[in-house]
Enzyme design. Structure first.
Site, mmCIF file in Angstrom:
data_model
loop_
_atom_site.group_PDB
_atom_site.id
_atom_site.type_symbol
_atom_site.label_atom_id
_atom_site.label_comp_id
_atom_site.label_asym_id
_atom_site.label_seq_id
_atom_site.Cartn_x
_atom_site.Cartn_y
_atom_site.Cartn_z
ATOM 1 N N LYS A 83 -14.395 0.328 -2.959
ATOM 2 C CA LYS A 83 -15.360 0.770 -1.947
ATOM 3 C C LYS A 83 -16.463 1.586 -2.600
ATOM 4 C CE LYS A 83 -12.036 1.148 1.854
ATOM 5 N NZ LYS A 83 -11.353 2.072 2.734
ATOM 6 N N HIS A 108 7.919 -26.652 -1.824
ATOM 7 C CA HIS A 108 7.263 -27.796 -2.446
ATOM 8 C C HIS A 108 6.053 -27.368 -3.274
ATOM 9 C CE1 HIS A 108 9.616 -30.913 -0.276
ATOM 10 N NE2 HIS A 108 9.877 -29.843 0.457
ATOM 11 N N GLU A 163 0.820 -1.220 0.000
ATOM 12 C CA GLU A 163 0.000 0.000 0.000
ATOM 13 C C GLU A 163 0.846 1.259 0.000
ATOM 14 O OE1 GLU A 163 -4.318 -1.144 1.900
ATOM 15 O OE2 GLU A 163 -3.205 0.438 2.875
HETATM 16 O O1 PA5 Z 1 -3.360 1.206 5.962
HETATM 17 C C1 PA5 Z 1 -4.521 1.586 5.903
HETATM 18 O O2 PA5 Z 1 -4.818 2.769 6.074
HETATM 19 C C2 PA5 Z 1 -5.639 0.612 5.645
HETATM 20 O O3 PA5 Z 1 -5.177 -0.670 5.485
HETATM 21 C C3 PA5 Z 1 -6.632 0.611 6.789
HETATM 22 O O4 PA5 Z 1 -5.980 0.212 7.956
HETATM 23 C C4 PA5 Z 1 -7.815 -0.329 6.504
HETATM 24 O O5 PA5 Z 1 -8.399 0.011 5.291
HETATM 25 C C5 PA5 Z 1 -8.829 -0.219 7.612
HETATM 26 O O6 PA5 Z 1 -9.260 1.085 7.764
HETATM 27 P P1 PA5 Z 1 -9.940 1.573 9.086
HETATM 28 O O7 PA5 Z 1 -8.985 1.417 10.191
HETATM 29 O O8 PA5 Z 1 -10.281 3.019 8.818
HETATM 30 O O9 PA5 Z 1 -11.172 0.749 9.269
#
Ligand code: PA5
Length: 426
Positions: free
Chosen positions: A417, A303, A282
């Site tokens: 989303k 494996h 990310e």
């Molecule tokens: O790194 C990030 O920002 C995301 O992976 C969030 O942690 C994930 O989408 C969950 O979001 P939230 O904590 O707002 O529910």
């Protein structure tokens, strides 16, 4: 505490090229530490280990103790950065089978939309005293919100509204969001995820620490390891293991190695791998750039993936995380019939076999055109865990700025989303 060993890279990168990275790494580290780069409003994680007070840790520990007193299970409801750190830490410390013997079993929900998987948890909670920890920075993530509502209702039916309130722990933004508003309205016990700490950098907040403490992990040792890393890895030179890691992986990427496999020989490391995958994926995968982070469990995956690694397209490198063997050695017995032909190993330990497998794999993969970075980490304990998680966070920030992307946003995650909300008629 961590050594980045790049001695297996010389066929793939050159020493002068690596030294030429020094200036870029130095600039990236400076950008990070001085907060002058893109995403600089999300740098709260940088000094989190040294900035977390004893009082804050006390409050987390007290809540954990309360859960341990009145519950036989805790459901941790969160996804992505609000989930992976806690799970990674618990499996790293207590093993993948931690629930078999734990006084408080930890279940993870809200990290999917599977009715089947939710039902499996609900079944396990029948006739069991339990609490829930809802973890969401935004407070509005669909997967988390749906599961949270479900488990809040289960608690309400079991304990009544007042009893339920005593068993709901919320970790969210200190001010904003629906979950914060609900927490204020209902009076739940809550912990903040500081506004300037993004999800995948939040393991050293209550996000990671509360579930860890409920699992019996010494969170002060985890934080001590992280503090040590924060201090030692501030080193501004190529001797900094985070610079070596960030520099080597960027150089390999520029030389056509587009996939990084994070490998370990410890099944308990699997979720640290998944946490790492999110952290780097990310943070770096944007603007048409980024190393694809993949994970593998050795020797298991040799494996299944071994053939691809050895002879597939030469577009990958490996980062192998090594730990000291378990102090409780297991020996191979002598067997007078020797039908399995293993007597040549009689008296040797399983870790001796593992070490030889590891050496053999490194040689084979390097010979086959897969460069190997080694991260040598010492004992698999709470201090190492804290150190290693901070090491990866720092390396990731430096690496992403070296690559030229903002490590702290994730605009691409919104696309699915948006479609889901449209489909649901929001
Ligand atoms: O790194 C990030 O920002 C995301 O992976 C969030 O942690 C994930 O989408 C969950 O979001 P939230 O904590 O707002 O529910």
């Amino acid at each position: 505490m961590i050594e980045t060993d790049i001695s297996n890279l010389w066929g793939a990168i050159s020493f002068p090229d690596l030294m030429a990275m020094e200036e870029r790494l130095s600039a990236a580290h400076k950008t990070l530490s001085e907060g002058t780069g893109a995403g600089n409003d999300f740098l709260g994680w940088y000094h989190l280990p040294s900035g977390t007070t004893e009082k804050e840790l006390d409050e987390i520990q007290k809540a954990a103790n309360r859960i341990r007193r009145n519950s036989k299970a805790l459901v941790v409801i969160g996804i992505g950065g609000s989930y992976l750190g806690a799970r990674a830490a618990i499996e790293f410390m207590n093993g993948t089978m931690h629930n078999d013997t734990a006084p408080v079993k930890i279940y993870f929900a809200g990290n999917h939309l599977s009715t089947r998987a939710l039902n499996e948890i609900v079944t396990r909670l029948e006739n069991v005293d339990f609490s829930i920890n809802i973890v969401s920075k935004s407070g509005s993530t669909m997967e988390t919100a749906v599961a949270a509502r479900m488990f809040r209702w289960l608690l309400n039916r079991k304990y009544g509204p007042d009893g339920a309130k005593e068993r709901i722990y919320v970790t969210t933004d200190p001010e904003k969001g629906k979950l914060r508003a609900m927490t204020r309205e209902e009076g739940y016990t809550s912990f903040p995820i500081p506004a300037n700490v993004g999800g995948r950098y939040s393991v050293f907040t209550a996000c990671g620490l509360l579930p860890m403490a409920v699992a019996g992990i010494d969170i002060r040792s985890v934080m001590a390891g992280a503090r040590q890393a924060e201090k030692e890895l501030d080193l501004r030179s190529m001797e900094n293991p985070a610079w070596l890691y960030a520099g080597a992986r960027n150089l390999l990427y520029e030389n056509g190695k587009k996939i990084e496999m994070l490998c370990s020989y410890e099944p308990n490391f699997e979720y640290v791998g998944r946490w790492w995958q999110q952290l780097f994926g990310e943070s770096e995968g944007k603007d048409g750039k980024g190393i694809f982070p993949a994970c593998a469990q050795f020797t298991t995956d040799l494996h299944s993936m071994g053939q691809m690694i050895q002879q597939g397209e030469r577009n990958m490198f490996e980062t192998v995380v090594r730990f000291a063997p378990d102090s409780r050695e297991l020996s191979i017995e002598k067997d007078w019939k020797n039908m399995d032909d293993l007597n040549y190993l009689a008296g040797k330990t399983v870790s001796y076999v593992e070490e030889n497998a590891f050496q053999g794999v490194v040689t084979a993969h390097v010979d086959g055109g897969v460069p190997v970075i080694l991260l040598k980490c010492g004992a698999m304990d709470a201090r190492t865990l804290g150190y290693l998680l901070y090491f990866f966070q720092l390396s990731c920030g430096i690496s992403a700025y070296t690559l030229g992307v903002n490590p702290f946003n994730q605009p691409g995650v919104e696309a699915y989303k948006k479609n889901m909300m449209t489909n649901l008629g929001r």
